[in-house]
Design a protein around this motif. Structure first.
Motif, short mmCIF file in Angstrom:
data_model
loop_
_atom_site.label_atom_id
_atom_site.label_comp_id
_atom_site.label_asym_id
_atom_site.label_seq_id
_atom_site.Cartn_x
_atom_site.Cartn_y
_atom_site.Cartn_z
N LEU A 7 -0.79 -4.87 17.44
CA LEU A 7 -1.59 -4.60 16.52
C LEU A 7 -2.32 -3.14 17.03
CD1 LEU A 7 -3.03 -5.27 13.76
CD2 LEU A 7 -4.76 -6.66 15.18
N ARG A 8 -2.64 -2.80 18.08
CA ARG A 8 -3.18 -1.82 18.56
C ARG A 8 -2.23 -0.54 18.56
NH1 ARG A 8 -4.43 -4.94 23.05
NH2 ARG A 8 -6.33 -6.26 22.72
N ALA A 9 -0.94 -0.92 18.61
CA ALA A 9 0.09 0.26 18.66
C ALA A 9 0.40 0.73 17.12
CB ALA A 9 1.24 -0.68 19.09
N LEU A 10 -0.08 0.07 16.31
CA LEU A 10 -0.12 0.58 14.92
C LEU A 10 -0.90 1.92 14.66
CD1 LEU A 10 -0.25 -2.76 12.65
CD2 LEU A 10 1.91 -1.39 13.35
N PRO A 11 -0.57 2.89 14.02
CA PRO A 11 -1.26 3.95 13.32
C PRO A 11 -2.50 3.58 12.61
CG PRO A 11 0.65 4.06 12.09
CD PRO A 11 0.95 2.87 13.04
N ASP A 12 -3.51 4.39 12.59
CA ASP A 12 -4.65 4.12 11.79
C ASP A 12 -4.04 4.29 10.14
OD1 ASP A 12 -6.31 3.59 13.85
OD2 ASP A 12 -7.02 5.74 14.03
N ALA A 13 -4.77 3.29 9.47
CA ALA A 13 -4.34 3.62 8.27
C ALA A 13 -5.46 4.78 7.45
CB ALA A 13 -4.84 2.18 7.25
N GLU A 14 -4.58 5.46 6.34
CA GLU A 14 -5.47 6.58 5.87
C GLU A 14 -6.18 5.96 4.74
OE1 GLU A 14 -3.23 9.94 4.38
OE2 GLU A 14 -1.65 9.68 6.17
N LEU A 15 -5.95 4.81 4.26
CA LEU A 15 -6.85 4.16 3.10
C LEU A 15 -6.90 2.71 3.33
CD1 LEU A 15 -5.62 5.71 -0.32
CD2 LEU A 15 -7.74 6.13 0.80
N GLY A 16 -8.09 2.08 3.09
CA GLY A 16 -8.31 0.70 3.30
C GLY A 16 -8.62 0.00 1.96
N VAL A 17 -8.12 -1.01 1.52
CA VAL A 17 -8.63 -1.50 0.12
C VAL A 17 -9.11 -2.97 0.37
CG1 VAL A 17 -7.81 -2.00 -2.27
CG2 VAL A 17 -6.90 -0.14 -0.90
N TRP A 18 -10.26 -3.11 -0.10
CA TRP A 18 -10.89 -4.47 0.18
C TRP A 18 -11.12 -5.15 -1.37
CZ3 TRP A 18 -11.63 -6.26 4.92
CH2 TRP A 18 -11.42 -5.70 6.18
N THR A 19 -10.85 -6.24 -1.59
CA THR A 19 -10.78 -6.90 -2.77
C THR A 19 -11.31 -8.21 -2.67
OG1 THR A 19 -8.49 -7.71 -2.91
CG2 THR A 19 -8.86 -5.57 -3.77
N ASP A 20 -12.00 -8.73 -3.99
CA ASP A 20 -12.48 -10.14 -4.01
C ASP A 20 -12.57 -10.42 -5.45
OD1 ASP A 20 -13.20 -12.60 -3.07
OD2 ASP A 20 -15.40 -12.01 -3.19
N GLU A 43 -15.36 6.08 5.11
CA GLU A 43 -15.99 6.86 3.93
C GLU A 43 -15.58 5.88 2.55
OE1 GLU A 43 -15.85 10.99 1.49
OE2 GLU A 43 -14.69 10.78 3.26
N ILE A 44 -16.32 5.71 1.86
CA ILE A 44 -16.31 4.93 0.53
C ILE A 44 -15.73 6.07 -0.49
CG2 ILE A 44 -17.23 3.68 -1.47
CD1 ILE A 44 -19.09 2.60 0.73
N LEU A 45 -14.50 5.89 -0.84
CA LEU A 45 -13.97 6.72 -1.76
C LEU A 45 -13.97 6.16 -3.24
CD1 LEU A 45 -10.50 7.49 -0.11
CD2 LEU A 45 -12.67 8.69 -0.09
N ASP A 46 -14.19 4.81 -3.43
CA ASP A 46 -14.19 4.31 -4.72
C ASP A 46 -14.51 2.83 -4.58
OD1 ASP A 46 -13.29 4.83 -7.86
OD2 ASP A 46 -12.82 2.75 -7.14
N ALA A 47 -15.39 2.40 -5.61
CA ALA A 47 -15.79 0.96 -5.49
C ALA A 47 -16.17 0.42 -6.92
CB ALA A 47 -17.08 0.62 -4.65
N GLY A 48 -15.71 -0.73 -7.25
CA GLY A 48 -16.09 -1.09 -8.57
C GLY A 48 -16.35 -2.63 -8.75
N ARG A 68 -6.79 -3.90 -9.88
CA ARG A 68 -7.70 -2.55 -10.07
C ARG A 68 -7.97 -1.88 -8.58
NH1 ARG A 68 -10.91 -3.19 -14.75
NH2 ARG A 68 -11.60 -1.10 -14.25
N GLY A 69 -8.16 -2.69 -7.46
CA GLY A 69 -8.23 -2.03 -6.23
C GLY A 69 -6.91 -1.21 -5.77
N LEU A 70 -5.94 -1.61 -6.03
CA LEU A 70 -4.76 -0.78 -5.99
C LEU A 70 -4.40 0.48 -6.95
CD1 LEU A 70 -1.76 -3.50 -5.24
CD2 LEU A 70 -2.96 -2.00 -3.69
N GLN A 71 -4.97 0.16 -8.03
CA GLN A 71 -5.21 1.22 -9.09
C GLN A 71 -6.03 2.75 -8.51
OE1 GLN A 71 -6.02 -0.58 -12.65
NE2 GLN A 71 -4.02 -0.68 -13.11
N ALA A 72 -7.27 2.03 -8.16
CA ALA A 72 -8.18 2.84 -7.63
C ALA A 72 -7.60 3.82 -6.20
CB ALA A 72 -9.39 2.21 -7.13
N ALA A 73 -7.09 2.69 -5.37
CA ALA A 73 -6.47 3.71 -4.25
C ALA A 73 -5.29 4.74 -4.48
CB ALA A 73 -5.60 2.60 -3.29
N ARG A 74 -4.53 4.29 -5.59
CA ARG A 74 -3.62 5.33 -5.87
C ARG A 74 -4.16 6.65 -6.51
NH1 ARG A 74 1.10 3.90 -10.56
NH2 ARG A 74 2.54 5.55 -9.96
#
Length: 84
Positions: A7-20, A43-48, A68-74
């Motif tokens: 897990l530590r060997a993975l590169p940092d993600a450029e975007l993170g998407v949290w949904t509920d 940094e928060i790029l989008d929320a809704g 909706r989260g994936l659409q926002a990430a795109r």
């Protein structure tokens, strides 16, 4: 490598998407929410939030949030190519 060393060997993600998503009693008045973050400081790029329907399951509310989260990430990626 230890149990979580990979897990530590993975590169940092450029975007993170949290949904509920949730529905009252699991069957009505569903709602969904999402948050798109970027970088090491998250940094928060989008929320809704959005309704999922007066009569819906909690599963449908979760799917609405995910879609909706994936659409926002795109949209936040702005057409730029993210590393794979």
């Amino acid at each position: 490598m230890g149990k979580r060393g990979w897990l530590r060997a993975l590169p940092d993600a450029e975007l993170g998407v949290w949904t509920d998503g949730a529905a009252k009693g699991g069957t009505r008045n569903g709602g969904s929410g999402w948050l798109v973050v970027s970088g090491p400081f998250q940094e928060i790029l989008d929320a809704g939030s959005a309704p999922a329907g007066r009569r819906c399951s909690s599963y449908r509310a979760e799917l609405v949030a995910l879609r909706r989260g994936l659409q926002a990430a795109r949209a936040c990626a702005g057409g730029r190519r993210l590393r794979r």
